[in-house]
Design a protein around this motif. Structure first.
Motif, mmCIF file in Angstrom:
data_model
loop_
_atom_site.group_PDB
_atom_site.id
_atom_site.type_symbol
_atom_site.label_atom_id
_atom_site.label_comp_id
_atom_site.label_asym_id
_atom_site.label_seq_id
_atom_site.Cartn_x
_atom_site.Cartn_y
_atom_site.Cartn_z
ATOM 1 N N THR A 61 1.423 3.331 8.818
ATOM 2 C CA THR A 61 0.880 1.851 8.894
ATOM 3 C C THR A 61 -0.215 1.588 10.034
ATOM 4 O OG1 THR A 61 3.230 1.526 8.644
ATOM 5 C CG2 THR A 61 1.994 -0.369 9.678
ATOM 6 N N ALA A 62 -0.142 2.367 11.073
ATOM 7 C CA ALA A 62 -1.192 2.334 12.110
ATOM 8 C C ALA A 62 -2.469 2.715 11.439
ATOM 9 C CB ALA A 62 -0.926 3.200 13.146
ATOM 10 N N TRP A 63 -2.613 3.629 10.742
ATOM 11 C CA TRP A 63 -4.024 4.091 9.996
ATOM 12 C C TRP A 63 -4.538 2.751 9.236
ATOM 13 C CZ3 TRP A 63 -6.782 8.603 10.238
ATOM 14 C CH2 TRP A 63 -7.673 8.728 9.324
ATOM 15 N N GLU B 10 10.303 6.260 2.886
ATOM 16 C CA GLU B 10 10.425 4.912 3.675
ATOM 17 C C GLU B 10 9.171 3.862 3.468
ATOM 18 O OE1 GLU B 10 12.979 7.737 6.465
ATOM 19 O OE2 GLU B 10 11.178 7.885 5.360
ATOM 20 N N THR B 11 9.406 2.920 3.424
ATOM 21 C CA THR B 11 8.365 1.745 3.329
ATOM 22 C C THR B 11 8.683 0.856 5.016
ATOM 23 O OG1 THR B 11 8.651 1.654 1.057
ATOM 24 C CG2 THR B 11 7.580 -0.414 2.129
ATOM 25 N N GLY C 79 5.352 3.607 2.091
ATOM 26 C CA GLY C 79 5.108 2.175 1.534
ATOM 27 C C GLY C 79 4.606 1.369 2.975
ATOM 28 N N VAL C 80 3.719 0.429 2.530
ATOM 29 C CA VAL C 80 3.355 -0.504 3.849
ATOM 30 C C VAL C 80 3.172 -1.825 3.254
ATOM 31 C CG1 VAL C 80 1.806 -0.969 5.827
ATOM 32 C CG2 VAL C 80 2.211 1.332 5.132
ATOM 33 N N ILE C 81 3.970 -2.601 3.891
ATOM 34 C CA ILE C 81 3.641 -4.064 3.655
ATOM 35 C C ILE C 81 3.203 -4.730 4.755
ATOM 36 C CG2 ILE C 81 5.056 -6.173 2.773
ATOM 37 C CD1 ILE C 81 5.230 -3.677 0.755
ATOM 38 N N PRO C 82 2.079 -5.182 4.868
ATOM 39 C CA PRO C 82 1.478 -5.523 5.997
ATOM 40 C C PRO C 82 1.803 -6.889 6.409
ATOM 41 C CG PRO C 82 -0.308 -5.353 4.419
ATOM 42 C CD PRO C 82 0.950 -4.784 3.995
ATOM 43 N N PHE D 22 0.837 -0.996 -0.049
ATOM 44 C CA PHE D 22 0.051 -0.164 -0.029
ATOM 45 C C PHE D 22 0.902 1.192 -0.094
ATOM 46 C CE2 PHE D 22 -2.374 -3.400 2.171
ATOM 47 C CZ PHE D 22 -3.705 -3.169 1.364
ATOM 48 N N TYR D 23 0.484 2.248 -0.659
ATOM 49 C CA TYR D 23 0.677 3.628 -0.380
ATOM 50 C C TYR D 23 0.053 4.323 0.612
ATOM 51 C CZ TYR D 23 4.252 3.923 -4.330
ATOM 52 O OH TYR D 23 5.283 3.755 -5.259
ATOM 53 N N VAL D 24 0.501 4.803 1.629
ATOM 54 C CA VAL D 24 -0.387 5.687 2.386
ATOM 55 C C VAL D 24 0.110 7.072 2.599
ATOM 56 C CG1 VAL D 24 -1.361 5.660 4.776
ATOM 57 C CG2 VAL D 24 -0.761 3.476 3.886
#
Length: 299
Positions: free
Chosen positions: A83-85, A48-49, A24-27, A8-10
């Motif tokens: 990431t938290a969002w 940052e990711t 970037g977020v990789i859950p 995801f891009y947040v």
């Protein structure tokens, strides 16, 4: 057989898509090596990711790791917030608990939800306790490195290194105009930051025409980013610096609205709360976010 990695891009510290600071977020990073994480961060090409893995710490919900396009870093504010969002809104953590706790290289980072009429309004992360230290460098040299005149430096306040997880150089500037016009010498700034083990160089001013309490810009060529649009870690460190240097009255609670990113068309807003706690303070950095892109990476 290829690995399929959801990403995801947040956009953090904004309520508008394409505003704020994209992370970037990789859950689900539990099957990725560090080399693969670095390659993914380089491919996504954001400042940052963040990667989430299972945590072995009973007090944490996840382990979180952060990579720029060129290296792993110990902490990133906007990627934590983003990431938290994402976890609250897309993975329903808001229904599971009032907060989420990440285990990072700098310790535990709790992030709580702020809701209004049962809707997620923002998230607020508590950073590690702030501290500041002096640096043996002249205002003239700093001004030259960040592309300012020495007379632009606000000599009412000290140039110091502040830290709520990673070290940032705090540079007080007299006017927003000077900050907006700054053109840093990125190669030389990179050398200076590496010499003093500084993560970013953070310009700030109280000259905002009432739009914010403080206005900032952040340069970080030594970690592979010329300019970070809206910086949760650096602005949290700024809050700690202002408190510990007694620029803001000590033993009083402060709530600051900070603007950043306007110069590079990624405007964002951060809300920094400083709560006295003995001789130190608790620093919380809050903001909203928007999920702008989602997709899959094939490894």
């Amino acid at each position: 057989m290829k690995k399929v990695v959801e990403f995801f891009y947040v956009d953090a510290f904004t309520i508008e898509t394409f505003g704020g600071n994209p992370a970037g977020v990789i859950p689900h990073a539990e099957n990725l090596t560090d080399e693969e994480m670095l390659n993914i961060a380089n491919e996504l090409n954001l400042s940052e990711t963040a990667f989430l893995l299972p945590s072995t710490n009973d007090n944490a919900d996840y382990q979180i790791k952060y990579f720029t396009p060129t290296k792993e870093v110990d902490f990133c504010g906007h990627a934590t917030l983003g990431t938290a969002w994402l976890m609250a809104s897309k993975y329903n953590w808001i229904d599971k608990d009032e907060k989420i706790i990440f285990e990072s290289n700098i310790g535990l980072i709790p992030v709580k939800w702020i809701t209004e009429n049962n809707h997620l309004k923002s998230v607020s992360m508590t950073q590690v306790r702030p501290h500041v230290k002096s640096i043996d460098i002249s205002p003239e040299v700093v001004a030259d490195l960040v592309g300012l005149e020495e007379t632009d430096i606000d000599d009412r306040y000290p140039i110091k290194i502040a830290n709520t997880g990673v070290p940032h150089l705090m540079v007080p500037v007299k006017t927003r105009q000077a900050i907006d016009q700054a053109e840093p010498k990125l190669n030389e700034l990179k050398k200076m930051n590496n010499h003093f083990n500084i993560s970013t160089t953070h310009l700030f001013t109280f000259d905002t025409n009432g739009e914010f309490d403080i206005y900032t810009r952040d340069f970080c060529p030594n970690i592979g980013i010329d300019e970070d649009p809206v910086t949760g870690a650096a602005n949290g460190a700024l809050g700690g610096y202002l408190y510990l240097e007694n620029i803001l009255a000590q033993q009083e609670k402060h709530q600051l609205v900070i603007g950043q990113g306007h110069t590079i068309n990624r405007p964002g807003t951060l809300y920094v709360t400083i709560t006295p706690d003995g001789e130190n303070a608790v620093i919380e950095v809050a903001g909203a976010a928007v999920v702008s892109i989602e997709g899959k990476i094939l490894l």
